[in-house]
Design a protein around this motif. Structure first.
Motif, PDB file in Angstrom:
ATOM      1  N   SER A 181     -12.665  12.647  -8.404  1.00 48.85           N
ATOM      2  CA  SER A 181     -11.853  12.197  -9.540  1.00 48.85           C
ATOM      3  C   SER A 181     -11.418  10.755  -9.312  1.00 48.85           C
ATOM      4  O   SER A 181     -11.479  10.244  -8.191  1.00 48.85           O
ATOM      5  CB  SER A 181     -10.610  13.082  -9.678  1.00 48.85           C
ATOM      6  N   VAL A 182     -10.950  10.123 -10.370  1.00 45.24           N
ATOM      7  CA  VAL A 182     -10.323   8.810 -10.219  1.00 45.24           C
ATOM      8  C   VAL A 182      -9.175   8.696 -11.217  1.00 45.24           C
ATOM      9  O   VAL A 182      -9.360   8.911 -12.415  1.00 45.24           O
ATOM     10  CB  VAL A 182     -11.320   7.643 -10.393  1.00 45.24           C
ATOM     11  N   ASP A 183      -7.994   8.411 -10.683  1.00 46.19           N
ATOM     12  CA  ASP A 183      -6.817   8.149 -11.511  1.00 46.19           C
ATOM     13  C   ASP A 183      -6.302   6.771 -11.129  1.00 46.19           C
ATOM     14  O   ASP A 183      -5.657   6.589 -10.083  1.00 46.19           O
ATOM     15  CB  ASP A 183      -5.750   9.221 -11.277  1.00 46.19           C
ATOM     16  N   GLY A 184      -6.618   5.801 -11.950  1.00 47.35           N
ATOM     17  CA  GLY A 184      -6.138   4.450 -11.716  1.00 47.35           C
ATOM     18  C   GLY A 184      -4.732   4.287 -12.260  1.00 47.35           C
ATOM     19  O   GLY A 184      -4.417   4.781 -13.346  1.00 47.35           O
ATOM     20  N   PHE A 185      -3.872   3.595 -11.507  1.00 47.54           N
ATOM     21  CA  PHE A 185      -2.482   3.457 -11.944  1.00 47.54           C
ATOM     22  C   PHE A 185      -1.999   2.019 -11.736  1.00 47.54           C
ATOM     23  O   PHE A 185      -2.457   1.304 -10.856  1.00 47.54           O
ATOM     24  CB  PHE A 185      -1.574   4.434 -11.192  1.00 47.54           C
ATOM     25  N   GLN A 217       1.393   6.144   1.162  1.00 49.04           N
ATOM     26  CA  GLN A 217       0.446   6.536   2.220  1.00 49.04           C
ATOM     27  C   GLN A 217       0.823   7.888   2.824  1.00 49.04           C
ATOM     28  O   GLN A 217      -0.043   8.628   3.300  1.00 49.04           O
ATOM     29  CB  GLN A 217       0.401   5.468   3.317  1.00 49.04           C
ATOM     30  N   GLU A 218       2.115   8.209   2.808  1.00 49.53           N
ATOM     31  CA  GLU A 218       2.552   9.482   3.374  1.00 49.53           C
ATOM     32  C   GLU A 218       2.127  10.669   2.516  1.00 49.53           C
ATOM     33  O   GLU A 218       2.096  11.813   2.997  1.00 49.53           O
ATOM     34  CB  GLU A 218       4.072   9.487   3.553  1.00 49.53           C
ATOM     35  N   LEU A 219       1.807  10.425   1.251  1.00 51.43           N
ATOM     36  CA  LEU A 219       1.318  11.525   0.409  1.00 51.43           C
ATOM     37  C   LEU A 219       0.003  12.059   0.958  1.00 51.43           C
ATOM     38  O   LEU A 219      -0.261  13.267   0.894  1.00 51.43           O
ATOM     39  CB  LEU A 219       1.131  11.048  -1.035  1.00 51.43           C
ATOM     40  N   ILE A 220      -0.821  11.160   1.478  1.00 55.36           N
ATOM     41  CA  ILE A 220      -2.079  11.593   2.087  1.00 55.36           C
ATOM     42  C   ILE A 220      -1.816  12.206   3.461  1.00 55.36           C
ATOM     43  O   ILE A 220      -2.354  13.258   3.814  1.00 55.36           O
ATOM     44  CB  ILE A 220      -3.050  10.399   2.218  1.00 55.36           C
ATOM     45  N   ALA A 221      -0.948  11.560   4.244  1.00 55.81           N
ATOM     46  CA  ALA A 221      -0.728  11.999   5.623  1.00 55.81           C
ATOM     47  C   ALA A 221       0.050  13.306   5.726  1.00 55.81           C
ATOM     48  O   ALA A 221      -0.188  14.096   6.645  1.00 55.81           O
ATOM     49  CB  ALA A 221       0.014  10.907   6.394  1.00 55.81           C
ATOM     50  N   ARG A 222       0.979  13.544   4.780  1.00 61.30           N
ATOM     51  CA  ARG A 222       1.893  14.653   4.962  1.00 61.30           C
ATOM     52  C   ARG A 222       1.974  15.642   3.789  1.00 61.30           C
ATOM     53  O   ARG A 222       2.598  16.688   3.924  1.00 61.30           O
ATOM     54  CB  ARG A 222       3.304  14.113   5.243  1.00 61.30           C
ATOM     55  N   GLU A 223       1.361  15.338   2.670  1.00 58.42           N
ATOM     56  CA  GLU A 223       1.484  16.264   1.532  1.00 58.42           C
ATOM     57  C   GLU A 223       0.159  16.824   1.048  1.00 58.42           C
ATOM     58  O   GLU A 223       0.133  17.903   0.464  1.00 58.42           O
ATOM     59  CB  GLU A 223       2.224  15.584   0.373  1.00 58.42           C
ATOM     60  N   HIS A 228      -8.862  19.160   1.966  1.00 58.49           N
ATOM     61  CA  HIS A 228      -9.314  18.453   0.771  1.00 58.49           C
ATOM     62  C   HIS A 228      -9.608  16.996   1.129  1.00 58.49           C
ATOM     63  O   HIS A 228      -8.993  16.430   2.031  1.00 58.49           O
ATOM     64  CB  HIS A 228      -8.246  18.495  -0.328  1.00 58.49           C
ATOM     65  N   ALA A 229     -10.526  16.413   0.415  1.00 57.18           N
ATOM     66  CA  ALA A 229     -10.816  14.992   0.596  1.00 57.18           C
ATOM     67  C   ALA A 229      -9.983  14.199  -0.411  1.00 57.18           C
ATOM     68  O   ALA A 229     -10.142  14.361  -1.619  1.00 57.18           O
ATOM     69  CB  ALA A 229     -12.298  14.712   0.391  1.00 57.18           C
ATOM     70  N   CYS A 230      -9.079  13.358   0.082  1.00 57.32           N
ATOM     71  CA  CYS A 230      -8.164  12.616  -0.782  1.00 57.32           C
ATOM     72  C   CYS A 230      -8.094  11.159  -0.335  1.00 57.32           C
ATOM     73  O   CYS A 230      -7.980  10.877   0.866  1.00 57.32           O
ATOM     74  CB  CYS A 230      -6.757  13.217  -0.737  1.00 57.32           C
ATOM     75  N   VAL A 231      -8.135  10.258  -1.290  1.00 65.78           N
ATOM     76  CA  VAL A 231      -8.061   8.829  -1.002  1.00 65.78           C
ATOM     77  C   VAL A 231      -7.058   8.200  -1.961  1.00 65.78           C
ATOM     78  O   VAL A 231      -7.154   8.387  -3.175  1.00 65.78           O
ATOM     79  CB  VAL A 231      -9.438   8.141  -1.190  1.00 65.78           C
ATOM     80  N   LEU A 232      -6.084   7.478  -1.405  1.00 63.16           N
ATOM     81  CA  LEU A 232      -5.143   6.718  -2.234  1.00 63.16           C
ATOM     82  C   LEU A 232      -5.203   5.266  -1.761  1.00 63.16           C
ATOM     83  O   LEU A 232      -4.899   4.975  -0.601  1.00 63.16           O
ATOM     84  CB  LEU A 232      -3.725   7.276  -2.114  1.00 63.16           C
ATOM     85  N   ASP A 248      11.578 -11.406 -10.614  1.00 60.14           N
ATOM     86  CA  ASP A 248      12.099 -10.252 -11.345  1.00 60.14           C
ATOM     87  C   ASP A 248      11.163  -9.044 -11.253  1.00 60.14           C
ATOM     88  O   ASP A 248      11.622  -7.902 -11.302  1.00 60.14           O
ATOM     89  CB  ASP A 248      12.287 -10.595 -12.837  1.00 60.14           C
ATOM     90  N   VAL A 249       9.853  -9.334 -11.167  1.00 60.29           N
ATOM     91  CA  VAL A 249       8.860  -8.272 -11.344  1.00 60.29           C
ATOM     92  C   VAL A 249       7.801  -8.349 -10.244  1.00 60.29           C
ATOM     93  O   VAL A 249       7.423  -9.446  -9.807  1.00 60.29           O
ATOM     94  CB  VAL A 249       8.180  -8.396 -12.736  1.00 60.29           C
ATOM     95  N   ALA A 250       7.323  -7.208  -9.818  1.00 62.36           N
ATOM     96  CA  ALA A 250       6.152  -7.099  -8.950  1.00 62.36           C
ATOM     97  C   ALA A 250       5.257  -5.998  -9.513  1.00 62.36           C
ATOM     98  O   ALA A 250       5.736  -5.073 -10.190  1.00 62.36           O
ATOM     99  CB  ALA A 250       6.564  -6.773  -7.513  1.00 62.36           C
ATOM    100  N   VAL A 251       3.970  -6.096  -9.229  1.00 60.47           N
ATOM    101  CA  VAL A 251       3.004  -5.130  -9.775  1.00 60.47           C
ATOM    102  C   VAL A 251       2.098  -4.622  -8.662  1.00 60.47           C
ATOM    103  O   VAL A 251       1.519  -5.414  -7.903  1.00 60.47           O
ATOM    104  CB  VAL A 251       2.147  -5.763 -10.897  1.00 60.47           C
ATOM    105  N   LEU A 252       1.997  -3.304  -8.566  1.00 60.14           N
ATOM    106  CA  LEU A 252       1.025  -2.652  -7.683  1.00 60.14           C
ATOM    107  C   LEU A 252      -0.011  -1.950  -8.554  1.00 60.14           C
ATOM    108  O   LEU A 252       0.343  -1.301  -9.548  1.00 60.14           O
ATOM    109  CB  LEU A 252       1.692  -1.598  -6.799  1.00 60.14           C
ATOM    110  N   GLN A 253      -1.293  -2.065  -8.181  1.00 58.36           N
ATOM    111  CA  GLN A 253      -2.335  -1.305  -8.854  1.00 58.36           C
ATOM    112  C   GLN A 253      -3.188  -0.605  -7.813  1.00 58.36           C
ATOM    113  O   GLN A 253      -3.478  -1.158  -6.746  1.00 58.36           O
ATOM    114  CB  GLN A 253      -3.200  -2.208  -9.730  1.00 58.36           C
ATOM    115  N   GLY A 254      -3.575   0.619  -8.129  1.00 63.45           N
ATOM    116  CA  GLY A 254      -4.380   1.367  -7.183  1.00 63.45           C
ATOM    117  C   GLY A 254      -5.101   2.523  -7.832  1.00 63.45           C
ATOM    118  O   GLY A 254      -5.106   2.684  -9.062  1.00 63.45           O
ATOM    119  N   THR A 255      -5.738   3.340  -6.978  1.00 64.19           N
ATOM    120  CA  THR A 255      -6.463   4.506  -7.453  1.00 64.19           C
ATOM    121  C   THR A 255      -6.202   5.696  -6.541  1.00 64.19           C
ATOM    122  O   THR A 255      -5.964   5.543  -5.344  1.00 64.19           O
ATOM    123  CB  THR A 255      -7.988   4.260  -7.486  1.00 64.19           C
ATOM    124  N   ILE A 256      -6.252   6.869  -7.145  1.00 66.33           N
ATOM    125  CA  ILE A 256      -6.224   8.132  -6.422  1.00 66.33           C
ATOM    126  C   ILE A 256      -7.557   8.826  -6.682  1.00 66.33           C
ATOM    127  O   ILE A 256      -7.975   8.961  -7.836  1.00 66.33           O
ATOM    128  CB  ILE A 256      -5.067   9.025  -6.894  1.00 66.33           C
TER     129      ILE A 256
END
Length: 391
Positions: A181-185, A217-223, A228-232, A248-256
């Motif tokens: 799957s891919v969920d871009g955020f 990163q802890e979602l992969i390591a501890r949750e 399952h194969a999971c990549v964040l 005022d603003v910062a932006v993070l973009q990534g994929t799960i």
């Protein structure tokens, strides 16, 4: 008809079509050149194509069950260093994933099936799709009705594979997840800017972003379940314009990405909760935008086995199957596969010499055009046989 022999007769035409798409590469949803070319060629071959969203569809046959044959046709927004004489001259678009092959092979499959339309024991629907790379194309054409009028009973798609791979190799998965799957955020962090000398007057969105990144990163390591194969992945972090100004603003973009539906549900939900709660701890807030939402590609086991059986009937030299293939890359054909029984396979377009040194999405990648008649023949023959055996 022996569809491989006929495809070999049409090999030069398939290659000509492939090179047109390659030289005139387009990205995203809006692909006017590709759309016009597909319509022109399908009309020339005797079909009656129609625009379907930003793509093209056509139908031939005589009622009965309906098999969808799908090809994506978009390129990547990147330069090309393949050395091919038909490289896209803009230097900004590159068919580095082989979608030019998919469109060309499906065009020829449509031509061959039209030549034998009277013998079809059902209906074939053709789907020429834009924007696979941005995970928008399948949804666009589904919204425009590609799976309706007539309703689709099953679907088949191929993807070429580059690298050091022998010609004739085909890769599939009839038991488990084939592609993730891919969920871009996009997480937009809202803080309060200030002079860099007075951080006590700020709510620092960069600081919040750093803590969000670490917490995710802890979602992969501890949750996530370790079976399952999971990549964040966080691939973009944008903030600030000067060293002495807290913005005022910062932006993070990534994929799960993950190979399990339940893992996907967990990680997407927890990504949102983690970003929101972390921002609140430091006095900020976040807006979260989901850029892509594509499920894992899980092929129908029986349909996949059936299509593999039909492929083995073709007299293609060196045809060798590789079952159990799985990739952490993603493919928006999964949206189709979630709605109708579907089969998806890779066909080798690789080289065993130095030309196979680079894989897809690399500016130097080269694809072997010997795959052109193989793909066209597999599409046409599998369609005929599936309709014959699934009345």
């Amino acid at each position: 008809m022996n569809y491989y022999d006929r495809a070999m007769e049409l090999e030069d035409e398939i290659i000509e079509n492939r090179r047109y798409f390659h030289k005139n590469a387009e990205v995203g949803l809006n692909m006017p050149k590709a759309q016009a070319y597909v319509i022109e060629k399908l009309t020339e071959y005797g079909l009656q194509p129609q625009k379907c969203g930003h793509g093209v569809s056509a139908v031939l046959g005589h009622g009965g069950n309906v098999l969808l044959l799908r090809a994506d046709m978009d390129a990547l927004p990147m330069p090309e260093e393949s050395g091919e004489e038909f490289a896209c001259p803009t230097g900004m678009q590159n068919h580095a994933c082989g979608h030019d092959f998919h469109a060309a092979m499906l065009l020829t499959a449509a031509k061959m099936l039209k030549e034998n339309e009277e013998s079809l024991e059902g209906t074939v629907k053709f789907m020429f799709q834009p924007a696979e790379e941005t995970f928008e194309g399948s949804k666009d054409m589904i919204a425009a009705g590609i799976l309706e009028n007539p309703p689709v009973d099953a679907a088949l798609a191929y993807h070429v594979a580059a690298g050091k791979l022998p010609m004739g190799l085909y890769m599939y998965n009839d038991k488990d997840t084939m592609m993730f799957s891919v969920d871009g955020f996009k997480i937009t962090i809202h803080g309060k800017g200030s002079h860099g000398a007075y951080p006590q007057n700020s709510v620092d969105p960069i600081n919040i972003g750093v803590h969000i990144h670490l917490a995710l990163q802890e979602l992969i390591a501890r949750e996530s379940d370790p079976t399952h194969a999971c990549v964040l992945t966080i691939g973009q972090f944008q903030a600030g314009a000067a060293a002495n100004i807290i913005p005022d603003v910062a932006v993070l973009q990534g994929t799960i990405r993950t190979n399990k539906r339940e893992a996907r549900e967990l990680l997407v939900r927890r990504m949102k909760e983690t970003a929101q709660k972390t921002a609140e701890v430091f006095g900020g807030s976040v807006d979260i935008e989901m850029i892509s939402e594509v499920p894992p590609l899980i092929c129908d086991p029986e349909l996949t086995k059936e299509m593999v059986g039909y492929m083995k009937e073709l007299p293609i030299p060196g045809m060798t199957g590789c079952p159990g293939t799985s990739s952490s890359a993603s493919e928006d054909f999964a949206v189709i596969a979630e709605k109708v029984p579907s089969a998806f396979m890779y066909l080798s377009a690789g080289y065993m010499d130095e030309r196979g040194a680079y894989g897809p999405h690399n500016p130097k990648v080269q694809f072997n055009e010997d795959v052109c008649p193989i793909g066209a023949a597999c599409l046409a023959h599998c369609a005929v046989q599936w309709l014959r055996h699934n009345k």
